[in-house]
Scaffold this motif. Structure first.
Motif, PDB file in Angstrom:
ATOM      1  N   LEU A  14      -9.428 -28.818 -14.775  1.00 22.93           N
ATOM      2  CA  LEU A  14     -10.061 -27.511 -14.615  1.00 22.93           C
ATOM      3  C   LEU A  14      -9.264 -26.607 -13.696  1.00 22.93           C
ATOM      4  O   LEU A  14      -9.159 -25.410 -13.911  1.00 22.93           O
ATOM      5  CB  LEU A  14     -11.478 -27.708 -14.056  1.00 22.93           C
ATOM      6  N   ASP A 173     -18.243 -27.732 -20.895  1.00 22.41           N
ATOM      7  CA  ASP A 173     -17.578 -28.072 -19.635  1.00 22.41           C
ATOM      8  C   ASP A 173     -16.105 -28.315 -19.932  1.00 22.41           C
ATOM      9  O   ASP A 173     -15.631 -29.449 -19.984  1.00 22.41           O
ATOM     10  CB  ASP A 173     -18.229 -29.314 -19.024  1.00 22.41           C
ATOM     11  N   GLY A 175     -11.942 -26.359 -19.610  1.00 26.49           N
ATOM     12  CA  GLY A 175     -11.168 -25.466 -18.762  1.00 26.49           C
ATOM     13  C   GLY A 175     -11.040 -24.047 -19.240  1.00 26.49           C
ATOM     14  O   GLY A 175     -10.899 -23.122 -18.439  1.00 26.49           O
ATOM     15  N   ALA A 180     -16.089 -21.912 -16.837  1.00 28.96           N
ATOM     16  CA  ALA A 180     -14.961 -22.234 -15.963  1.00 28.96           C
ATOM     17  C   ALA A 180     -14.119 -21.002 -15.681  1.00 28.96           C
ATOM     18  O   ALA A 180     -13.621 -20.818 -14.562  1.00 28.96           O
ATOM     19  CB  ALA A 180     -14.097 -23.331 -16.591  1.00 28.96           C
ATOM     20  N   ASN A 190     -19.236 -23.110 -10.342  1.00 26.70           N
ATOM     21  CA  ASN A 190     -19.085 -23.438 -11.760  1.00 26.70           C
ATOM     22  C   ASN A 190     -20.408 -23.996 -12.291  1.00 26.70           C
ATOM     23  O   ASN A 190     -20.555 -25.187 -12.564  1.00 26.70           O
ATOM     24  CB  ASN A 190     -17.954 -24.451 -11.957  1.00 26.70           C
ATOM     25  N   GLU A 390     -20.494 -28.628 -11.559  1.00 24.93           N
ATOM     26  CA  GLU A 390     -19.910 -29.258 -10.382  1.00 24.93           C
ATOM     27  C   GLU A 390     -20.654 -30.551 -10.035  1.00 24.93           C
ATOM     28  O   GLU A 390     -20.053 -31.588  -9.772  1.00 24.93           O
ATOM     29  CB  GLU A 390     -19.928 -28.285  -9.204  1.00 24.93           C
TER      30      GLU A 390
END
Length: 414
Positions: A14, A173, A175, A180, A190, A390
């Protein structure tokens, strides 16, 4: 049906996205607000992303993509760049386009796909900007330009998306998904809130709460009402899984095999209009609901795609919808995500209401390649959901009966 999801191809880092965004300093640390609309023709949910153009929200989408536009700035990313690995971390199983050998000077190609048709296309990466507002959870505050990297896709990817949609905003979830990118660009947490509307405009907030709905004096901060469970991942796809141990109807556990829910898992999906149950889960749940309601006198023939339907005038009404049995997903930590009458029954015409759960098509009972339960958009509507990427947690709460997700105050404060 078996879920069509992108497959993971390389490890995800990420933090790499920040390499592409360092030249664009964050403008603020307030969460970013976007209105959410439900398209009546497709039951898909859209948010305005680029120049107000609608993008379909896809909880399983790993990319932000839109049709190519003159204001897109080509991203000079080589195929060996870590950002290119992010762009190709997942590939839809239906995408059969062969990638090109990576040479020292070859630009990165991504492979965005249409979540309805499964069709994909080779696309270049571009810099774009999202025009949105920051928020204090009660109102929009100020306009903000969120810098992002997107795939520039051909218009051939648009069929069967809502009329006027220009692309897809992936919320997985991943990048290069929207959460993100907003987190990296705006230096916010996040995580994101979704409050999907049944009608009118709902709300998506990137960066976390609080969140207030009118009348806020009666409701308060809805994030304080959230219950939490784990968000799980499975190797090879970006779907959001939750740990469900059972299904209950009116607090009574439905008899399912010990492995029914573990095989395939339980996922959340905004591209499915109504919750789909694999055959070995569907039949026991429908039978348990029918027995608990015990209104054979009100039954009418099913209306596709629904099997269990009733004469609506013969069902009682409450502040929470029709007076029918609750259906709950029993989570592994002892909590339950409960769906009341407003989330379990759908009016199909002026005289008929049907159980808004459908049997998965094209899969067999216990098929490990298919999810056991796919929680669809209708059941998520008028629930507040917080995806904390997170902490790997899902927060969930039913919006109080006297308000709705469409009651956010989109009027700017002076």
């Amino acid at each position: 049906m078996e879920m069509e999801v992108p497959r993971r191809r390389t490890p995800l880092l990420l933090s790499v996205i920040s390499l592409l965004l360092l030249a664009w300093p964050a403008s603020c640390a307030n969460p970013v607000l976007l209105p959410v609309a439900k398209d009546p023709a497709t039951s898909l949910y859209t948010i305005p992303v680029r120049d107000g153009a609608n993008h379909v929200m896809d909880l399983a989408g790993p990319l932000l993509w839109s049709t190519c536009a003159a204001d897109h700035l080509p991203a000079k990313v080589s195929c060996r760049d870590p950002v290119c690995k992010l762009a190709n971390a997942y590939r839809a199983p239906s995408c059969r386009i062969a990638g090109h050998p990576c040479g020292a000077k070859r630009r990165c190609k991504a492979y965005p796909y249409n979540p309805v048709t499964g069709r994909c296309a080779a696309a270049s990466l571009v810099h774009t900007r999202l025009i949105a507002n920051t928020t204090d959870g009660r109102n929009p505050l100020s306009q903000v330009s969120v810098r992002a990297v997107a795939a520039c896709a051909p218009r051939t990817l648009l069929p069967r998306l809502p009329a006027g949609a220009a692309g897809v905003a992936g919320l997985a979830d991943a990048g290069l998904a929207l959460p993100a990118q907003v987190a990296a660009s705006q230096r916010v947490a996040n995580r994101f809130l979704l409050c999907l509307p049944r009608r009118g405009e709902g709300v998506a907030v990137f960066g976390g709460g609080p969140l207030f709905l009118i009348p806020d004096s009666a409701v308060g901060d809805l994030t304080s009402t959230l219950a939490f469970t784990a968000l799980r991942r499975r190797r090879g796809n970006p779907l959001y899984y939750i740990p469900v141990q059972g299904v209950a109807v009116n607090q009574a556990r439905v008899p399912l095999s010990a492995s029914a829910l573990a095989t395939g898992g339980v996922v959340l999906c905004t591209r499915v209009p109504y919750t789909e149950l694999r055959p070995d889960v569907y039949r026991p749940v429908v039978q348990a609901f029918d027995r608990a309601l015990a209104r054979n006198d009100a039954k009418v023939p099913g209306v596709a795609p629904f099997e269990l339907c009733y004469r609506s005038s013969m069902l009682g009404n409450t502040r929470l919808g029709y007076a029918v049995p609750d259906i709950a997903l029993v989570l592994e930590d002892g909590k339950s995500w409960t769906f009341v009458g407003s989330s379990t029954m759908v009016d199909v015409n002026g005289q008929t209401a049907c159980l808004a759960f459908v049997e998965m098509k094209g899969v067999k009972a216990g098929d490990p390649a298919a999810a056991a339960v796919v929680v669809g958009g209708f059941q998520m509507e008028n629930h507040l959901l917080q995806f904390d990427l997170e902490k790997k947690q899902l927060g969930f709460a039913k919006v109080p009966f006297f308000t709705a997700c469409s009651n956010f105050n989109f009027t700017k404060t002076q």
